[in-house]
Design a protein around this motif. Structure first.
Motif, PDB file in Angstrom:
ATOM      1  N   VAL A   1      -5.565  -6.036  -9.974  1.00 55.26           N
ATOM      2  CA  VAL A   1      -4.846  -6.162  -8.712  1.00 55.26           C
ATOM      3  C   VAL A   1      -5.096  -7.567  -8.186  1.00 55.26           C
ATOM      4  O   VAL A   1      -6.253  -7.974  -8.003  1.00 55.26           O
ATOM      5  CB  VAL A   1      -5.310  -5.107  -7.683  1.00 55.26           C
ATOM      6  CG1 VAL A   1      -4.660  -5.358  -6.333  1.00 55.26           C
ATOM      7  CG2 VAL A   1      -4.987  -3.707  -8.180  1.00 55.26           C
TER       8      VAL A   1
ATOM      9  N   ILE B   1      -3.282  -0.574  -5.724  1.00 49.89           N
ATOM     10  CA  ILE B   1      -4.446   0.043  -6.375  1.00 49.89           C
ATOM     11  C   ILE B   1      -4.029   1.327  -7.095  1.00 49.89           C
ATOM     12  O   ILE B   1      -4.473   1.602  -8.212  1.00 49.89           O
ATOM     13  CB  ILE B   1      -5.549   0.319  -5.325  1.00 49.89           C
ATOM     14  CG1 ILE B   1      -6.160  -1.001  -4.857  1.00 49.89           C
ATOM     15  CG2 ILE B   1      -6.614   1.269  -5.870  1.00 49.89           C
ATOM     16  CD1 ILE B   1      -7.045  -0.877  -3.636  1.00 49.89           C
TER      17      ILE B   1
ATOM     18  N   VAL C   1     -10.490   2.376  -7.116  1.00 48.44           N
ATOM     19  CA  VAL C   1     -10.838   1.099  -7.763  1.00 48.44           C
ATOM     20  C   VAL C   1     -11.995   1.318  -8.728  1.00 48.44           C
ATOM     21  O   VAL C   1     -11.993   0.848  -9.872  1.00 48.44           O
ATOM     22  CB  VAL C   1     -11.218   0.033  -6.702  1.00 48.44           C
ATOM     23  CG1 VAL C   1     -11.682  -1.252  -7.380  1.00 48.44           C
ATOM     24  CG2 VAL C   1     -10.056  -0.247  -5.770  1.00 48.44           C
TER      25      VAL C   1
ATOM     26  N   ILE D   1     -10.255  -6.600  -9.091  1.00 47.72           N
ATOM     27  CA  ILE D   1      -9.494  -7.159  -7.970  1.00 47.72           C
ATOM     28  C   ILE D   1      -9.766  -8.653  -7.927  1.00 47.72           C
ATOM     29  O   ILE D   1     -10.919  -9.093  -7.905  1.00 47.72           O
ATOM     30  CB  ILE D   1      -9.899  -6.499  -6.639  1.00 47.72           C
ATOM     31  CG1 ILE D   1      -9.468  -5.032  -6.649  1.00 47.72           C
ATOM     32  CG2 ILE D   1      -9.280  -7.237  -5.451  1.00 47.72           C
ATOM     33  CD1 ILE D   1      -9.754  -4.282  -5.375  1.00 47.72           C
TER      34      ILE D   1
ATOM     35  N   LEU E   1     -10.903  -0.949 -12.039  1.00 47.59           N
ATOM     36  CA  LEU E   1      -9.982  -2.054 -11.752  1.00 47.59           C
ATOM     37  C   LEU E   1     -10.725  -3.365 -11.498  1.00 47.59           C
ATOM     38  O   LEU E   1     -11.880  -3.366 -11.088  1.00 47.59           O
ATOM     39  CB  LEU E   1      -9.133  -1.725 -10.527  1.00 47.59           C
ATOM     40  CG  LEU E   1      -8.334  -0.423 -10.567  1.00 47.59           C
ATOM     41  CD1 LEU E   1      -7.438  -0.320  -9.335  1.00 47.59           C
ATOM     42  CD2 LEU E   1      -7.495  -0.355 -11.835  1.00 47.59           C
TER      43      LEU E   1
END
Lengths: 181, 381
Positions: free
Chosen positions: B292, B283, B310, B317, B315
């Motif tokens: 990620v 991260i 995050v 994921i 981000l």
């Protein structure tokens, strides 16, 4: 600017020309904002699909309380038994969202290890810790680690046993006296 | 193989498995592997891992018997069996989420059935055995092409699809910098597959030198030992022009080393679902707006990760168990065309009877072990 980008792409392929298969699966459409699935939205209809035939439930199967039923198939390895089985039944009263569920299962696992040893002994099988831990390979590849583990285990065991039998103020017999009997 | 408790397994005689469902098959195992995620079971970290269970979710074999409704297999077929048990008919399987089947695991809704992976994953005995029961025989098992090496085939049951999907979930675009945390078999395969998606630079991070050396040669990537870096995240920022990697892949999971707090709370005290060091680094190492991808296995409770980063970095994921059945056609093509060489990661071949030693070697990361194959007696004769 466009020429620069084209040049960069060409050079990337040149740079990686020794890597077999470089870029063959490149997919500019791979949108990372969505899970990898072929979207059908079928789950919008709820739990409504045609279920496979149900495997006969001939042993006690604990199912998560986050689902209404036992799945159509399930494994039958190591059925519930003993104290660990009771703890597992207790743990399954709680949802997967509740730590009592998972910590209960971990506790049951540790109790189950002791039950396994008792079960072995009751069948006349003395567990060979050395072999079960793979220490034969360990002695071949890193003997110093194995010797250290054995010495630490022996030391801790000695300290714990000595403390147990000689703890001050207790009415328990001292280790020495116990051994003389 | 018979689990007796943390760090204790032995070869043992167990009853021959039975057909328990009309779509079951019984497979005589010819190869099985020890997976890095088997070590989480072996170390006692996965809840509801019962004494007496047989592990093993990577195996191939020959069909010995079939249930009354099986149509796609016949006795004698040589099959590879995906590690996920999937019904093929639930809403999730129909969306090709074969790792998320809802009809193969009564014990937990968060994970589908997996061979030999505790009762939390359905309570099925696994393939580190001579014979194994395979449910939904018409769905998962795939006939091995006649020209395929069985050593390649057995690695198509998990490690190759998981490594490939790790790269695929990264949404790698041509020229991207990809960082893989973990130089175990899956991490090495993820690094190799990142190139297939057009990565411009692939970096792998671990702390075991022989594995890094292996990864560098096998996956043609850069390899760094985080023990020799003061701060791996800072190193990665510097080496990516201070912006971070485009994609970071966590191929370690719950037994990561490198952070004392994570190790003590996650691996020693079990106060969290394993040590999340690799995910933490992923991260913090990925660039703003980056991706990620997580294929490392974690326990079912909670983990300490910098979730604020995050959010603030925007981000994405992406994570899942590999959908092996979805990926197999493409991966078989990659193997047959020579683009992937799965068997190149095999370092150890061990008789099934010596399973205790095999686990010790793999768990202790000794003897330059990358990937171990267990071979039952009947497959050796």
């Amino acid at each position: 600017m466009e020429n620069e980008i084209i040049e960069k792409k060409e050079s990337l392929e040149d740079i990686n020309s020794d890597i077999v298969g470089w870029g063959v699966d490149a997919d500019p459409e791979n949108d990372p904002t969505y899970p990898m699935k072929k979207r059908t939205n079928e789950e919008h209809q709820g739990y409504s699909w045609d279920r496979p035939p149900q495997q006969p439930i001939n042993i006690e199967i604990l199912h998560s309380n986050e689902r209404p039923n036992v799945s159509a198939t399930f494994g039958t390895s190591s059925p519930l038994s003993g104290v660990s089985g009771e703890i597992r039944r207790y743990a399954f009263k709680y949802s997967e969202n509740d730590n009592r569920h998972w910590l209960g299962l971990l506790l049951a696992d540790r109790v189950n290890v002791v039950e396994g040893i008792v079960d072995d002994l009751s069948k006349g099988h003395i567990p060979n810790y050395f072999a079960e831990r793979g220490w034969k390979a360990g002695m071949k590849h890193h003997p110093e680690e194995i010797v250290k583990k054995i010495l630490v285990t022996a030391l801790v065991t000695t300290v714990v046993v000595s403390w147990f039998f000689s703890s001050s103020g207790s009415k328990k017999p001292k280790l020495g006296k116990l051994l003389k009997r | 193989m018979n689990y007796r408790g943390p760090y204790r397994v032995r070869a043992d005689h167990k009853p021959y498995p039975e057909i328990q469902h009309p779509n079951d098959a019984i497979v005589r195992v010819t190869r099985s592997c020890i997976c890095g995620s088997d070590l989480h079971l072996y170390h006692g970290l996965v809840p509801d891992t019962r004494v007496g269970m047989t592990f093993g979710h990577e195996f191939i074999g020959i069909v010995e018997a079939i249930g009354s409704s099986v149509e796609k297999l016949k006795v004698g077929d040589n099959v590879l069996v995906p590690f996920n048990i999937s019904c093929g008919s639930c809403a999730f399987c129909r969306q090709e989420l074969y790792g998320n089947c809802h009809e193969s695991n009564p014990s937990a809704t968060a994970v589908g059935g997996i061979f030999g992976y505790s009762h939390t994953a359905g309570g099925y005995d696994g393939g580190q055995a001579e014979f194994v029961r395979v449910p939904y025989a018409d769905v998962g098992p795939t006939i091995i092409p006649a020209d395929m090496d069985p050593d390649d085939a057995v690695l198509l049951t998990d490690v190759v699809p998981t490594g490939y999907q790790a790269a695929e979930m990264g949404g790698i675009q041509k020229g991207d910098t990809v960082v893989v945390f973990g130089a175990g078999p899956v991490g090495i395969m993820a690094a190799r597959c990142a190139w297939l998606f057009g990565a411009g630079r692939v970096i792998i991070i671990d702390h075991i030198d022989y594995r890094l050396e292996f990864a560098k040669n096998y996956a043609k990537c850069e390899a760094y030992n985080f023990r020799s870096l003061e701060d791996p995240v800072l190193f990665l920022k510097k080496t990516t022009d201070w912006l971070g990697a485009d994609v970071c892949i966590d191929a370690v999971g719950c037994e990561a080393a490198g952070n004392t707090l994570q190790t003590i709370t996650g691996r020693k005290l079990l106060l969290q679902a394993g040590s999340a060091t690799a995910l933490h680094w992923a991260i913090n190492s990925v660039k703003k707006g980056g991706i990620v991808s997580i294929v490392g296995v974690y326990g079912p409770t909670d983990n300490l990760i910098p979730i604020g980063n995050v959010v603030n970095k925007g981000l994405t994921i992406r994570a899942n168990q590999a959908s092996v059945k979805r990926l197999l056609p493409r991966l078989i093509d990659h193997v047959q065309s020579g683009r992937l060489n799965p068997k190149g990661i095999i370092t150890h071949r061990v008789p099934l009877e010596e399973v205790s030693d095999a686990y010790h070697i793999f768990s202790s990361k000794i003897d330059n072990c990358i990937k171990t194959i267990l071979i039952p007696p009947s497959a050796r004769n």
